[in-house]
Design a protein around this motif. Structure first.
Motif, PDB file in Angstrom:
ATOM      1  N   GLU A  40       0.792  -1.231  -0.094  1.00  0.00           N
ATOM      2  CA  GLU A  40      -0.060  -0.084  -0.046  1.00  0.00           C
ATOM      3  C   GLU A  40       0.806   1.220   0.144  1.00  0.00           C
ATOM      4  O   GLU A  40       0.316   2.439  -0.329  1.00  0.00           O
ATOM      5  N   TYR A  84     -11.089   9.742  -7.562  1.00  0.00           N
ATOM      6  CA  TYR A  84     -10.199  10.091  -6.276  1.00  0.00           C
ATOM      7  C   TYR A  84     -10.534  11.631  -6.263  1.00  0.00           C
ATOM      8  O   TYR A  84     -10.947  12.416  -5.123  1.00  0.00           O
ATOM      9  N   ILE A  90      -9.798  11.860   1.584  1.00  0.00           N
ATOM     10  CA  ILE A  90      -8.913  11.376   2.553  1.00  0.00           C
ATOM     11  C   ILE A  90      -8.336  12.653   3.297  1.00  0.00           C
ATOM     12  O   ILE A  90      -7.836  13.572   2.746  1.00  0.00           O
ATOM     13  N   TYR A 112      -2.361   9.032  -2.533  1.00  0.00           N
ATOM     14  CA  TYR A 112      -3.052   7.848  -2.897  1.00  0.00           C
ATOM     15  C   TYR A 112      -3.430   7.585  -4.329  1.00  0.00           C
ATOM     16  O   TYR A 112      -3.365   6.500  -4.748  1.00  0.00           O
ATOM     17  N   THR A 115      -0.200   6.219  -5.534  1.00  0.00           N
ATOM     18  CA  THR A 115      -0.152   4.961  -5.014  1.00  0.00           C
ATOM     19  C   THR A 115      -0.804   3.934  -5.832  1.00  0.00           C
ATOM     20  O   THR A 115      -0.272   2.744  -6.114  1.00  0.00           O
ATOM     21  N   PHE A 267      -0.315   2.290   4.157  1.00  0.00           N
ATOM     22  CA  PHE A 267      -0.351   3.544   3.356  1.00  0.00           C
ATOM     23  C   PHE A 267      -0.351   4.436   4.586  1.00  0.00           C
ATOM     24  O   PHE A 267      -1.056   4.097   5.793  1.00  0.00           O
ATOM     25  N   PRO A 268       0.399   5.610   4.811  1.00  0.00           N
ATOM     26  CA  PRO A 268       1.290   6.074   3.705  1.00  0.00           C
ATOM     27  C   PRO A 268       2.665   5.342   3.778  1.00  0.00           C
ATOM     28  O   PRO A 268       3.557   5.579   2.869  1.00  0.00           O
TER      29      PRO A 268
END
Length: 273
Positions: A40, A84, A90, A112, A115, A267-268
């Protein structure tokens, strides 16, 4: 003249991947995609992606072989960015934009996005690397090595084969629409998505026609799924195959253990964890 081998998506020259046992090829395909799914944090994903790209050079698979997939990677990346940017919330240290329906874009939203794009790119690059050295016979014999019933192995092989045919049909329909004057790449992201969505109906019709023709071919050839079958090829396990399988399983076990016991791969991740 150097010999070229026809695989699922392309022609390749001599590469060590061609001589691996079919079961090892399938295991590598499964392991790479599962590792990319477990990761992640962006830095481990970036390391994985760099390692996979380097493998093309080490295993003598030309990087130009993945050029035809760049368009599909771009389309998926655009979909990730739009989803997103317009529908995520987030939390982050800095909020760059707040939308009227409650969604907002923060620094973590951008991280994100990157990612998810790197995760998809790792799966695409890794799968293409393995599929560049896999033939129909590798899929069927590889699954049979894992004691998968022949019916399931044959159906799985057809799914892979139809995926490569789908890409060829997509390119054919796209070129035909462009020749007729369609402007597929004009406008913004949403307009391009609507332009490409018009290809759904002809792709569906071609897929259904292909399935119908395949059913007739299998019936004419008398292919059955019951009874004892003979095999044309014989694949022996070598020391190289055994070492490769152990290395793949060990890599998967280490990643899974780190994912469950530490926050380095979540994550992160480092250095933001």
């Amino acid at each position: 003249m150097e010999r070229r081998y026809r695989t699922f998506f392309l022609y390749v020259e001599e590469t060590p991947l061609l001589h691996l046992h079919p079961a090892v090829k399938l295991l590598a395909l499964f392991t790479i995609n599962l590792i990319a799914w477990l990761l992640e944090a962006p830095i481990p994903l970036l390391i994985l992606l760099a390692a996979l790209i380097s493998s093309y050079v080490l295993l003598r698979v030309p990087l130009s072989r993945i050029r035809r997939f760049l368009l599909y990677a771009l389309l998926v990346s655009q979909a990730v960015v739009v989803s997103y940017a317009l529908g995520s919330r987030i939390p982050g240290r800095v909020v760059y934009a707040a939308l009227p329906w409650g969604a907002y874009i923060s620094d973590m939203t951008l991280l994100y996005m990157a990612t998810m794009i790197m995760r998809f790119a790792s799966m695409l690059v890794g799968s293409t690397l393995l599929l560049s050295a896999m033939r129909d016979v590798d899929v069927i014999y590889g699954l049979l090595s894992f004691k998968v019933p022949y019916t399931a192995a044959f159906a799985f092989n057809l799914a892979f084969r139809f995926s490569s045919l789908f890409l060829e049909d997509f390119k054919m329909i796209r070129d035909a629409m462009i020749l007729r004057g369609a402007k597929l790449d004009e406008g913004g992201i949403l307009q391009r998505a609507r332009n490409y969505s018009r290809m759904g109906i002809p792709l569906t019709v071609i897929a259904l026609r292909r399935m119908n023709e395949l059913s007739y071919v299998l019936e004419i050839k008398g292919l059955g799924f019951k009874g004892r079958r003979t095999h044309l090829h014989e694949f022996e396990w070598s020391a190289r195959d055994i070492c490769a399988a152990i290395l793949l399983l060990a890599s998967l076990a280490v990643v899974a253990l780190l994912r469950l016991t530490t926050s380095l791969l979540s994550f992160p991740g480092w250095p933001l964890a």
